[in-house]
Design a protein around this motif. Structure first.
Motif, mmCIF file in Angstrom:
data_model
loop_
_atom_site.group_PDB
_atom_site.id
_atom_site.type_symbol
_atom_site.label_atom_id
_atom_site.label_comp_id
_atom_site.label_asym_id
_atom_site.label_seq_id
_atom_site.Cartn_x
_atom_site.Cartn_y
_atom_site.Cartn_z
ATOM 1 N N SER A 16 0.776 -1.253 0.110
ATOM 2 C CA SER A 16 0.032 -0.029 0.083
ATOM 3 C C SER A 16 0.844 1.047 -0.066
ATOM 4 C CB SER A 16 -0.827 -0.073 1.273
ATOM 5 O OG SER A 16 -0.308 -0.189 2.492
ATOM 6 N N ARG A 17 1.987 1.244 0.895
ATOM 7 C CA ARG A 17 2.849 2.415 0.814
ATOM 8 C C ARG A 17 3.437 2.692 -0.452
ATOM 9 N NH1 ARG A 17 7.830 3.754 1.916
ATOM 10 N NH2 ARG A 17 8.226 1.440 2.362
ATOM 11 N N GLN A 18 3.994 1.547 -0.868
ATOM 12 C CA GLN A 18 4.687 1.571 -2.159
ATOM 13 C C GLN A 18 3.915 1.991 -3.258
ATOM 14 O OE1 GLN A 18 5.060 -0.792 0.088
ATOM 15 N NE2 GLN A 18 7.166 -1.732 -0.052
ATOM 16 N N ARG A 19 2.620 1.466 -3.344
ATOM 17 C CA ARG A 19 1.687 2.077 -4.272
ATOM 18 C C ARG A 19 1.469 3.761 -4.277
ATOM 19 N NH1 ARG A 19 -1.322 -1.146 -7.179
ATOM 20 N NH2 ARG A 19 -3.166 0.227 -6.960
ATOM 21 N N ARG A 20 1.196 4.219 -3.182
ATOM 22 C CA ARG A 20 1.038 5.595 -2.945
ATOM 23 C C ARG A 20 2.408 6.334 -3.567
ATOM 24 N NH1 ARG A 20 -0.873 4.173 2.002
ATOM 25 N NH2 ARG A 20 0.867 4.727 2.926
ATOM 26 N N ASP A 21 3.516 5.887 -3.367
ATOM 27 C CA ASP A 21 4.851 6.428 -3.949
ATOM 28 C C ASP A 21 4.678 6.375 -5.447
ATOM 29 O OD1 ASP A 21 5.410 7.044 -1.117
ATOM 30 O OD2 ASP A 21 6.902 5.264 -1.343
ATOM 31 N N ALA A 22 4.450 5.379 -5.910
ATOM 32 C CA ALA A 22 4.336 4.916 -7.145
ATOM 33 C C ALA A 22 3.404 5.892 -7.972
ATOM 34 C CB ALA A 22 4.156 3.705 -7.588
ATOM 35 N N GLN A 23 2.191 6.092 -7.210
ATOM 36 C CA GLN A 23 1.154 6.717 -7.972
ATOM 37 C C GLN A 23 1.530 8.277 -8.085
ATOM 38 O OE1 GLN A 23 -2.106 5.614 -5.300
ATOM 39 N NE2 GLN A 23 -2.802 4.015 -6.539
ATOM 40 N N GLN A 24 2.361 8.800 -6.928
ATOM 41 C CA GLN A 24 2.774 10.146 -6.936
ATOM 42 C C GLN A 24 3.647 10.437 -8.203
ATOM 43 O OE1 GLN A 24 4.026 11.054 -3.045
ATOM 44 N NE2 GLN A 24 1.895 10.863 -2.160
ATOM 45 N N LEU A 25 4.779 9.628 -7.956
ATOM 46 C CA LEU A 25 5.843 9.467 -9.115
ATOM 47 C C LEU A 25 5.315 9.495 -10.684
ATOM 48 C CD1 LEU A 25 8.564 7.410 -7.284
ATOM 49 C CD2 LEU A 25 8.452 9.731 -7.676
ATOM 50 N N LEU A 26 4.174 8.655 -10.789
ATOM 51 C CA LEU A 26 3.669 8.646 -12.056
ATOM 52 C C LEU A 26 3.001 9.846 -12.190
ATOM 53 C CD1 LEU A 26 2.950 7.053 -14.475
ATOM 54 C CD2 LEU A 26 0.999 5.956 -13.248
ATOM 55 N N ALA A 27 2.285 10.446 -11.189
ATOM 56 C CA ALA A 27 1.355 11.743 -11.461
ATOM 57 C C ALA A 27 2.419 12.789 -11.974
ATOM 58 C CB ALA A 27 0.772 11.921 -10.244
ATOM 59 N N ARG A 28 3.595 12.922 -11.381
ATOM 60 C CA ARG A 28 4.656 13.971 -11.639
ATOM 61 C C ARG A 28 5.175 13.749 -13.002
ATOM 62 N NH1 ARG A 28 9.827 13.557 -11.647
ATOM 63 N NH2 ARG A 28 9.928 11.362 -10.575
ATOM 64 N N LEU A 29 5.294 12.606 -13.401
ATOM 65 C CA LEU A 29 5.759 12.439 -14.871
ATOM 66 C C LEU A 29 4.649 12.819 -15.851
ATOM 67 C CD1 LEU A 29 7.235 8.613 -15.033
ATOM 68 C CD2 LEU A 29 8.535 10.873 -15.304
ATOM 69 N N SER A 30 3.560 12.740 -15.634
ATOM 70 C CA SER A 30 2.353 13.071 -16.392
ATOM 71 C C SER A 30 2.304 14.439 -16.524
ATOM 72 C CB SER A 30 0.876 12.406 -15.794
ATOM 73 O OG SER A 30 0.938 11.020 -15.799
ATOM 74 N N ASN A 31 2.442 15.178 -15.039
ATOM 75 C CA ASN A 31 2.297 16.616 -15.050
ATOM 76 C C ASN A 31 3.370 17.147 -15.875
ATOM 77 O OD1 ASN A 31 0.316 16.534 -13.487
ATOM 78 N ND2 ASN A 31 1.623 16.815 -11.585
ATOM 79 N N ARG A 32 4.889 16.669 -15.914
ATOM 80 C CA ARG A 32 5.910 17.114 -16.609
ATOM 81 C C ARG A 32 5.646 17.227 -18.090
ATOM 82 N NH1 ARG A 32 11.088 13.909 -15.185
ATOM 83 N NH2 ARG A 32 10.704 14.487 -13.068
#
Length: 725
Positions: free
Chosen positions: A699-715
């Motif tokens: 669960s914690r790693q999934r939250r981290d991955a979702q945040q990093l993926l969102a950052r890539l999408s924003n970029r």
């Protein structure tokens, strides 16, 4: 945030026995050169074929056999019709075969439970001392050099891949073709010395899974297919001796180390009982000066083989239990009959009485809490027990001789099997724990294994079901194990396997009480305390785990996996320096312990000692090339060195080896991200999220991955995060 994992694996083991006695006067000890002046063999080749019954070879009358090379050897040499194994277990039987000593007299009485004494002579030490080049090539971990049979061999090839965390068969054995490839390469080296070559072929051991074309040629008879596979490898060696012109100067012996029950007397495999299916083995010897096609019917034991091969090579073997039969072989006569001894300590591991046996010509006596006596001529299937009606002095004569043999027993230093040993022996089907010191002359009130064979069969079935990928099979195994514990509540093996199964299912709450009961029942058993410690460690009960580990290490300070586990406990307690010291101790005790090496690499990496960490990871990979943890470690190390592109190949290799190792999926995504490959990084983050969907462990790693993926999408859209909101 890169994920690394400390690795810890749990144990398991098993064991068994039969052999030959000789009195003080050695009527067979004659000159190694016959009266006719036959020259001794220049070279010696010993081929041991594991788990092969005599009555499944063509030369022994089995019409379904496909054994042309073994049959040819029998036509060209001497075939023993009544050869017996001293123990129906691989390690103690080979120890007797090579040393000429009965199991009580060399002290190795079970698989994985000791090391052959270095001061005692073997065929290898005798021949190497006379200038022979010596090489051994073994097919299973049960004969690993740690068990002491490498003494006297210049080359001892036991390089069977160590794959921590797995219990598949190939983890603990290798195909006969690979063994023979290495043996033939050794034979082909340019060395003018006489040689002694030992090749051990393990293919016929359960489970029976012959390769093509043997599988297709033996439908419904996979055991025969495995023996045909073994025969093919024997043929390769015989052909190579022919091609090199060595056949005429080389003594060649083929022997089974023990047989196989195949359901007779209720025993599917071997080790538990002492009936003929697991003791009667093929023994064929071809050598210069021996008559071809000779058949000898006098009962002999495998303990005779080492002295006999030495005699055929013109060498003298030290005084041992076995006899040098070389003179009788050259003269083509029957050797003088002597008692043939057998034993198995394996049942004692289950809390049942051990067995010993003595064959005197046609009569065979089995000593246990329920003695048995058979006339093997009239009753070859051992169906009619004569002990209840036999004369008292007959039974007393057998039991007295067995007590005399046991009175000379020696003890090897206890070498409790480490986690790797227990896991690998378990993959071969051997299970158990510490064996109590035998008490053959005392009244043994433990139940006879003969009356427990149905429980043993049920246990073997449940053991195999646990390895099944079918959920229904696993559930049935748990139900059966619980029923077995209820039926035999003091049986440490049944209880221990149930505890291990619960632990592997993540049910530590069920495993801990079972392990604690085992430690209470056997407070002097380091294995019991170690198992309890690992369960407590998994439950997060760190202080209790440390206390149990300290008890285990007090009983056995040289236990590598105990130091490995204590290192994990110390790290969980925030003591990385103490953890590193424990991992280093584990590695010093077992330099090929990939788990401890990987854990050492993790600690060193955490302390910024990157060069030392790389050395530890690479040693782990060298010891276990299929070990995904160490490949992941090398990848995380490259990320720490700001070389994320270099890390990707390591992560990909880890995933190929362990597709469900999801931490690596996240590590790979981060490496792509840091390497400036946003599209590949986004795909890798999505792959991790899909693989771990609805898995609370991540669960914690999934939250981290979702945040990093969102950052890539924003970029990718060119918007700052706050603008996206």
């Amino acid at each position: 945030m890169l994920k690394r994992r400390l690795d810890l694996t749990l144990p398991l083991v098993g064991l068994l026995g039969l052999g030959l006695l000789a009195g003080c006067s050695r009527t067979e000890r004659r000159s190694s050169v016959s009266a006719a002046g036959s020259a001794p063999a220049r070279n010696v080749v010993l081929i041991t074929i594991d788990t092969v019954r005599a009555d499944h070879l063509g030369s022994y009358g089995y019409k379904e056999a496909e054994t042309p090379w073994l049959d040819r050897l029998a036509r060209e040499g001497v075939r023993f019709t009544q050869a017996s194994a001293p123990v129906p277990l691989t390690l103690p039987s080979h120890s007797s075969l090579l040393s000429g000593l009965l199991p009580p007299h060399h002290g190795l009485r079970n698989n994985g439970a000791g090391s052959f004494p270095g001061e005692k002579a073997t065929l290898a030490t005798v021949l190497s001392g006379q200038g022979f080049r010596t090489g051994a090539f073994v097919g299973a971990f049960v004969l690993d050099r740690r068990f002491g049979l490498s003494h006297g061999f210049e080359t001892y090839d036991d390089e069977i891949e160590r794959a921590p965390g797995e219990t598949v068969v190939l983890e603990a054995e290798r195909p006969g073709r690979e063994v023979m490839d290495r043996a033939l390469a050794w034979l082909g080296k340019d060395d003018k010395r006489p040689f002694f070559l030992w090749v051990h072929l393990y293919d016929a051991h359960a489970p029976y899974e012959p390769p093509s074309p043997q599988r297709e040629r033996h439908p419904g008879r996979p055991y025969d297919g495995e023996i045909a596979t073994v025969d093919e490898q024997v043929g390769r060696l015989l052909q190579e001796l022919d091609r090199r012109g060595l056949s005429g100067s080389t003594a060649v012996a083929v022997a089974g180390d023990h047989g196989e029950g195949l359901g007779e007397h209720g025993e599917l495999t071997h080790g538990l009982l002492l009936y003929e299916p697991t003791l009667h083995v093929p023994l064929i010897v071809r050598a210069p000066g021996l008559p071809g096609g000779k058949v000898l019917e006098t009962p002999v034991s495998l303990v005779d083989l080492g002295p006999t091969l030495a005699g055929l090579a013109g060498q003298t073997f030290p005084s041992v239990d076995g006899r040098d039969l070389s003179a009788a072989l050259r003269e083509g006569r029957e050797p003088d009959p002597e008692d043939v001894y057998a034993e198995t300590q394996y049942p004692a591991v289950f809390g049942w009485s051990p067995l010993s046996a003595l064959r005197r010509r046609d009569l065979k006596y089995i000593s246990s809490s329920a003695p048995e006596l058979y006339d093997l001529t009239r009753d070859p299937k051992e169906a009619s027990n004569l002990a209840p009606t036999a004369e008292a002095r007959t039974v007393q004569g057998f039991s007295g001789r067995l007590a005399e043999i046991e009175s000379g027993a020696v003890e090897t230093p206890r070498m409790p099997a480490d986690a790797d040993t227990r896991s690998r022996l378990a993959s071969l089907g051997y299970v158990g724990g510490s064996t109590p010191k035998p008490r053959p002359t005392a009244l043994d009130t433990r139940p006879s294994p003969v009356g427990k064979v149905d429980l043993f069969q049920r246990f073997e079935k449940a053991f195999n079901q646990l390895a099944s990928s079918q959920p229904g099979e696993a559930r049935a195994a748990f139900n059966e194990l619980e029923a077995l514990v209820a039926a035999d509540p003091r049986n440490p093996v049944f209880r221990g396997k149930l505890a291990q199964a619960w632990k592997e299912q993540g049910r530590i709450d069920k495993a801990v009480p079972l392990y604690r009961q085992a430690a209470d029942d056997a407070p002097d058993d380091p294995e019991a305390w170690y198992n309890l410690a690992t369960a407590l460690q998994s439950a997060g009960r760190i202080d209790e785990a440390r206390e149990s580990l300290q008890k285990a290490m007090h009983l056995d300070p040289a236990r590598p996996e105990a130091h490995n586990t204590l290192g994990i406990v110390q790290l969980a307690s925030g003591k990385p320096d103490a953890a590193r010291q424990e991992f280093e101790l584990a590695v010093s005790l077992d330099p090929r312990n990939a788990q401890a090496l990987n854990n050492l690499g993790n600690v060193l990496r955490g302390q910024g000692r990157l060069g030392e960490a790389e050395t530890a990871y690479r040693r782990a990979v060298e010891a276990a090339p299929r070990y995904a943890e160490a490949w992941n470690g090398l990848g995380t190390l490259e990320v720490d060195r700001d070389r994320p592109s270099a890390a990707l190949s390591y992560f990909e290799q880890a995933l190929r080896l362990a597709p469900r190792y999801h931490e690596v999926r996240l590590n790979r995504a981060i490496a792509y991200d840091l390497a400036g490959q946003p599209d590949a990084a986004a795909a890798a983050y999505r792959d991790f999220l899909a693989a771990t969907d609805r898995d609370p462990q991540f669960s914690r790693q999934r939250r981290d991955a979702q945040q990093l993926l969102a950052r890539l999408s924003n970029r990718a859209t060119g918007l700052a995060p706050e603008e996206r909101r």
